[in-house]
Design a protein around this motif. Structure first.
Motif, PDB file in Angstrom:
ATOM      1  N   THR A 147       0.836  -1.198   0.000  1.00 25.12           N
ATOM      2  CA  THR A 147       0.000   0.000   0.000  1.00 25.12           C
ATOM      3  C   THR A 147       0.871   1.248   0.000  1.00 25.12           C
ATOM      4  OG1 THR A 147      -0.159   0.002   2.422  1.00 25.12           O
ATOM      5  CG2 THR A 147      -1.915  -1.124   1.206  1.00 25.12           C
ATOM      6  N   LEU A 148       0.405   2.260  -0.693  1.00 29.35           N
ATOM      7  CA  LEU A 148       1.129   3.525  -0.773  1.00 29.35           C
ATOM      8  C   LEU A 148       0.457   4.603   0.065  1.00 29.35           C
ATOM      9  CD1 LEU A 148       1.921   3.459  -4.588  1.00 29.35           C
ATOM     10  CD2 LEU A 148       3.322   2.626  -2.680  1.00 29.35           C
ATOM     11  N   ARG A 149      -0.620   4.223   0.730  1.00 30.60           N
ATOM     12  CA  ARG A 149      -1.340   5.114   1.641  1.00 30.60           C
ATOM     13  C   ARG A 149      -2.243   4.265   2.517  1.00 30.60           C
ATOM     14  NH1 ARG A 149      -6.573   7.779  -1.173  1.00 30.60           N
ATOM     15  NH2 ARG A 149      -7.381   5.869  -2.060  1.00 30.60           N
ATOM     16  N   GLU A 150      -2.919   4.870   3.444  1.00 31.10           N
ATOM     17  CA  GLU A 150      -3.904   4.183   4.268  1.00 31.10           C
ATOM     18  C   GLU A 150      -4.983   3.594   3.342  1.00 31.10           C
ATOM     19  OE1 GLU A 150      -7.236   5.601   7.402  1.00 31.10           O
ATOM     20  OE2 GLU A 150      -5.228   6.428   7.698  1.00 31.10           O
ATOM     21  N   ALA A 151      -5.415   2.366   3.617  1.00 31.65           N
ATOM     22  CA  ALA A 151      -6.390   1.694   2.755  1.00 31.65           C
ATOM     23  C   ALA A 151      -7.366   0.876   3.602  1.00 31.65           C
ATOM     24  CB  ALA A 151      -5.661   0.811   1.744  1.00 31.65           C
ATOM     25  N   ASP A 152      -8.127   1.565   4.440  1.00 36.03           N
ATOM     26  CA  ASP A 152      -9.041   0.902   5.377  1.00 36.03           C
ATOM     27  C   ASP A 152     -10.015  -0.062   4.710  1.00 36.03           C
ATOM     28  OD1 ASP A 152      -7.977   2.091   7.628  1.00 36.03           O
ATOM     29  OD2 ASP A 152      -9.342   3.794   7.560  1.00 36.03           O
ATOM     30  N   TRP A 153     -10.438   0.213   3.481  1.00 33.07           N
ATOM     31  CA  TRP A 153     -11.408  -0.647   2.803  1.00 33.07           C
ATOM     32  C   TRP A 153     -10.864  -2.053   2.536  1.00 33.07           C
ATOM     33  CZ3 TRP A 153      -8.651   3.198   0.482  1.00 33.07           C
ATOM     34  CH2 TRP A 153      -7.857   2.847  -0.601  1.00 33.07           C
ATOM     35  N   LEU A 154      -9.551  -2.250   2.675  1.00 33.98           N
ATOM     36  CA  LEU A 154      -8.949  -3.570   2.464  1.00 33.98           C
ATOM     37  C   LEU A 154      -8.882  -4.412   3.742  1.00 33.98           C
ATOM     38  CD1 LEU A 154      -6.002  -2.544   0.112  1.00 33.98           C
ATOM     39  CD2 LEU A 154      -8.156  -3.640  -0.529  1.00 33.98           C
ATOM     40  N   ASN A 155      -9.140  -3.800   4.893  1.00 31.60           N
ATOM     41  CA  ASN A 155      -9.078  -4.534   6.163  1.00 31.60           C
ATOM     42  C   ASN A 155     -10.016  -5.735   6.129  1.00 31.60           C
ATOM     43  OD1 ASN A 155      -7.176  -2.886   7.413  1.00 31.60           O
ATOM     44  ND2 ASN A 155      -8.725  -1.471   8.161  1.00 31.60           N
ATOM     45  N   GLY A 156      -9.498  -6.885   6.563  1.00 28.73           N
ATOM     46  CA  GLY A 156     -10.290  -8.108   6.608  1.00 28.73           C
ATOM     47  C   GLY A 156     -10.402  -8.836   5.281  1.00 28.73           C
ATOM     48  N   GLN A 157      -9.832  -8.281   4.220  1.00 29.20           N
ATOM     49  CA  GLN A 157      -9.932  -8.901   2.901  1.00 29.20           C
ATOM     50  C   GLN A 157      -8.629  -9.525   2.411  1.00 29.20           C
ATOM     51  OE1 GLN A 157     -11.951  -6.594  -0.113  1.00 29.20           O
ATOM     52  NE2 GLN A 157     -12.896  -5.324   1.455  1.00 29.20           N
ATOM     53  N   HIS A 158      -7.502  -9.083   2.955  1.00 24.73           N
ATOM     54  CA  HIS A 158      -6.195  -9.581   2.526  1.00 24.73           C
ATOM     55  C   HIS A 158      -5.324  -9.786   3.765  1.00 24.73           C
ATOM     56  CE1 HIS A 158      -6.893  -8.707  -1.760  1.00 24.73           C
ATOM     57  NE2 HIS A 158      -7.579  -7.669  -1.295  1.00 24.73           N
ATOM     58  N   VAL A 159      -4.490 -10.823   3.720  1.00 26.14           N
ATOM     59  CA  VAL A 159      -3.604 -11.126   4.841  1.00 26.14           C
ATOM     60  C   VAL A 159      -2.363 -10.249   4.757  1.00 26.14           C
ATOM     61  CG1 VAL A 159      -2.200 -12.900   5.949  1.00 26.14           C
ATOM     62  CG2 VAL A 159      -4.427 -13.505   4.981  1.00 26.14           C
ATOM     63  N   ILE A 160      -2.177  -9.385   5.747  1.00 25.89           N
ATOM     64  CA  ILE A 160      -0.984  -8.535   5.843  1.00 25.89           C
ATOM     65  C   ILE A 160       0.106  -9.360   6.518  1.00 25.89           C
ATOM     66  CG2 ILE A 160       0.008  -6.414   6.775  1.00 25.89           C
ATOM     67  CD1 ILE A 160      -2.883  -5.315   6.907  1.00 25.89           C
ATOM     68  N   PHE A 161       1.250  -9.489   5.858  1.00 26.98           N
ATOM     69  CA  PHE A 161       2.330 -10.296   6.431  1.00 26.98           C
ATOM     70  C   PHE A 161       3.624  -9.516   6.627  1.00 26.98           C
ATOM     71  CE2 PHE A 161       2.494 -10.890   1.849  1.00 26.98           C
ATOM     72  CZ  PHE A 161       3.823 -10.664   1.566  1.00 26.98           C
ATOM     73  N   GLY A 162       3.626  -8.227   6.289  1.00 23.25           N
ATOM     74  CA  GLY A 162       4.834  -7.445   6.465  1.00 23.25           C
ATOM     75  C   GLY A 162       4.590  -5.972   6.253  1.00 23.25           C
ATOM     76  N   THR A 163       5.651  -5.218   6.415  1.00 21.26           N
ATOM     77  CA  THR A 163       5.588  -3.774   6.200  1.00 21.26           C
ATOM     78  C   THR A 163       6.922  -3.293   5.640  1.00 21.26           C
ATOM     79  OG1 THR A 163       4.960  -1.669   7.232  1.00 21.26           O
ATOM     80  CG2 THR A 163       6.322  -3.146   8.558  1.00 21.26           C
ATOM     81  N   VAL A 164       6.870  -2.327   4.745  1.00 26.23           N
ATOM     82  CA  VAL A 164       8.086  -1.739   4.196  1.00 26.23           C
ATOM     83  C   VAL A 164       8.690  -0.844   5.268  1.00 26.23           C
ATOM     84  CG1 VAL A 164       9.054  -0.259   2.390  1.00 26.23           C
ATOM     85  CG2 VAL A 164       7.186  -1.832   1.847  1.00 26.23           C
ATOM     86  N   VAL A 165       9.988  -0.993   5.494  1.00 23.52           N
ATOM     87  CA  VAL A 165      10.641  -0.260   6.577  1.00 23.52           C
ATOM     88  C   VAL A 165      11.697   0.704   6.028  1.00 23.52           C
ATOM     89  CG1 VAL A 165      10.233  -2.010   8.344  1.00 23.52           C
ATOM     90  CG2 VAL A 165      12.298  -2.160   6.949  1.00 23.52           C
ATOM     91  N   GLY A 166      11.974   1.694   6.853  1.00 23.09           N
ATOM     92  CA  GLY A 166      13.017   2.657   6.528  1.00 23.09           C
ATOM     93  C   GLY A 166      12.665   3.529   5.339  1.00 23.09           C
ATOM     94  N   SER A 167      13.679   4.131   4.783  1.00 22.08           N
ATOM     95  CA  SER A 167      13.465   5.050   3.669  1.00 22.08           C
ATOM     96  C   SER A 167      13.151   4.330   2.360  1.00 22.08           C
ATOM     97  CB  SER A 167      14.683   5.954   3.491  1.00 22.08           C
ATOM     98  OG  SER A 167      15.827   5.173   3.204  1.00 22.08           O
ATOM     99  N   SER A 168      13.193   2.992   2.360  1.00 28.50           N
ATOM    100  CA  SER A 168      12.885   2.271   1.118  1.00 28.50           C
ATOM    101  C   SER A 168      11.422   2.443   0.710  1.00 28.50           C
ATOM    102  CB  SER A 168      13.264   0.794   1.222  1.00 28.50           C
ATOM    103  OG  SER A 168      12.406   0.093   2.085  1.00 28.50           O
ATOM    104  N   ILE A 169      10.559   2.923   1.607  1.00 28.74           N
ATOM    105  CA  ILE A 169       9.165   3.197   1.231  1.00 28.74           C
ATOM    106  C   ILE A 169       9.116   4.236   0.112  1.00 28.74           C
ATOM    107  CG2 ILE A 169       8.810   4.946   3.021  1.00 28.74           C
ATOM    108  CD1 ILE A 169       6.163   2.539   1.556  1.00 28.74           C
ATOM    109  N   PHE A 170      10.099   5.135   0.070  1.00 31.65           N
ATOM    110  CA  PHE A 170      10.114   6.149  -0.978  1.00 31.65           C
ATOM    111  C   PHE A 170      10.390   5.518  -2.344  1.00 31.65           C
ATOM    112  CE2 PHE A 170      11.071   8.522   2.916  1.00 31.65           C
ATOM    113  CZ  PHE A 170       9.951   9.328   2.928  1.00 31.65           C
ATOM    114  N   ASN A 171      11.133   4.408  -2.372  1.00 34.88           N
ATOM    115  CA  ASN A 171      11.324   3.682  -3.624  1.00 34.88           C
ATOM    116  C   ASN A 171       9.992   3.088  -4.084  1.00 34.88           C
ATOM    117  OD1 ASN A 171      14.045   4.298  -3.483  1.00 34.88           O
ATOM    118  ND2 ASN A 171      14.561   2.389  -2.448  1.00 34.88           N
ATOM    119  N   GLY A 172       9.216   2.575  -3.141  1.00 33.93           N
ATOM    120  CA  GLY A 172       7.890   2.057  -3.470  1.00 33.93           C
ATOM    121  C   GLY A 172       6.969   3.142  -3.995  1.00 33.93           C
ATOM    122  N   LEU A 173       7.055   4.319  -3.400  1.00 32.19           N
ATOM    123  CA  LEU A 173       6.240   5.445  -3.869  1.00 32.19           C
ATOM    124  C   LEU A 173       6.630   5.843  -5.288  1.00 32.19           C
ATOM    125  CD1 LEU A 173       6.159   7.575  -0.600  1.00 32.19           C
ATOM    126  CD2 LEU A 173       4.234   6.365  -1.641  1.00 32.19           C
TER     127      LEU A 173
END
Length: 180
Positions: free
Chosen positions: A125-151
């Motif tokens: 996800t590139l922003r908050e996405a509340d509508w996805l809660n309960g629909q997909h299994v979250i197994f991780g999170t992008v950490v550090g400044s590498s989120i800017f590469n994802g953006l």
């Protein structure tokens, strides 16, 4: 903002996705192995087998980026993952789509096939996405400044012709094995 992270379990592994072209850098993904061991296992197996070399084939500008090839038609591996998802999805109210950088299985828990097979496709996800809660299994999170590469990846347009002009995962590196 710090309240949004307070409920997440501590990460128990780290994976680095090296992107190509190299100007996109890498994505560092901390895994929630204790909360979603089956989802993490599918992700690790697919990454090690090279199934993410197909690249980010779906980009919803400023919302999410998706990687993986569920059909395996373009992957380096012709075999499906051997891991099965549990009959009850690894959903937990502690982990939600309440900030950018959440990493989840692209397969919806509502449309999972009867066999429980997972193709390993994932999205970030590139922003908050509340509508996805309960629909997909979250197994991780992008950490550090590498989120800017994802953006940055999230700002590109993906051609629909299967051309080479997409961002790919050139190397999948397990920095910290979550199962140990």
């Amino acid at each position: 903002m710090s309240q949004s992270y307070a409920t997440e379990p501590p990460p128990t592994g780290l994976v680095r996705l090296h992107l190509s072209p190299s100007s996109y850098g890498s994505l560092d993904i901390a895994l929630f192995y204790s909360a979603a061991p089956a989802a993490c296992s599918v992700f690790l197996e697919c990454g090690i087998k090279g199934q993410f070399a197909t690249g980010f084939t779906r980009v919803m500008k400023d919302v999410l980026i998706q990687c993986g090839d569920g059909s395996n038609s373009n992957s380096n591996s012709n075999s499906k993952p051997t891991h099965k998802l549990p009959p009850v999805p690894e959903l937990t109210p502690r982990i939600r789509f309440n900030h950018r950088g959440q990493v989840a299985l692209a397969q919806s828990t509502k449309s999972a096939d009867a066999t429980g097979d997972a193709d390993g496709s994932f999205f970030v996800t590139l922003r908050e996405a509340d509508w996805l809660n309960g629909q997909h299994v979250i197994f991780g999170t992008v950490v550090g400044s590498s989120i800017f590469n994802g953006l940055r990846v999230g700002g590109i347009e993906v051609p629909g012709d299967g051309s080479e002009d997409i961002v790919r995962v050139s190397r999948f590196e397990v920095v910290e094995d979550p199962s140990k």
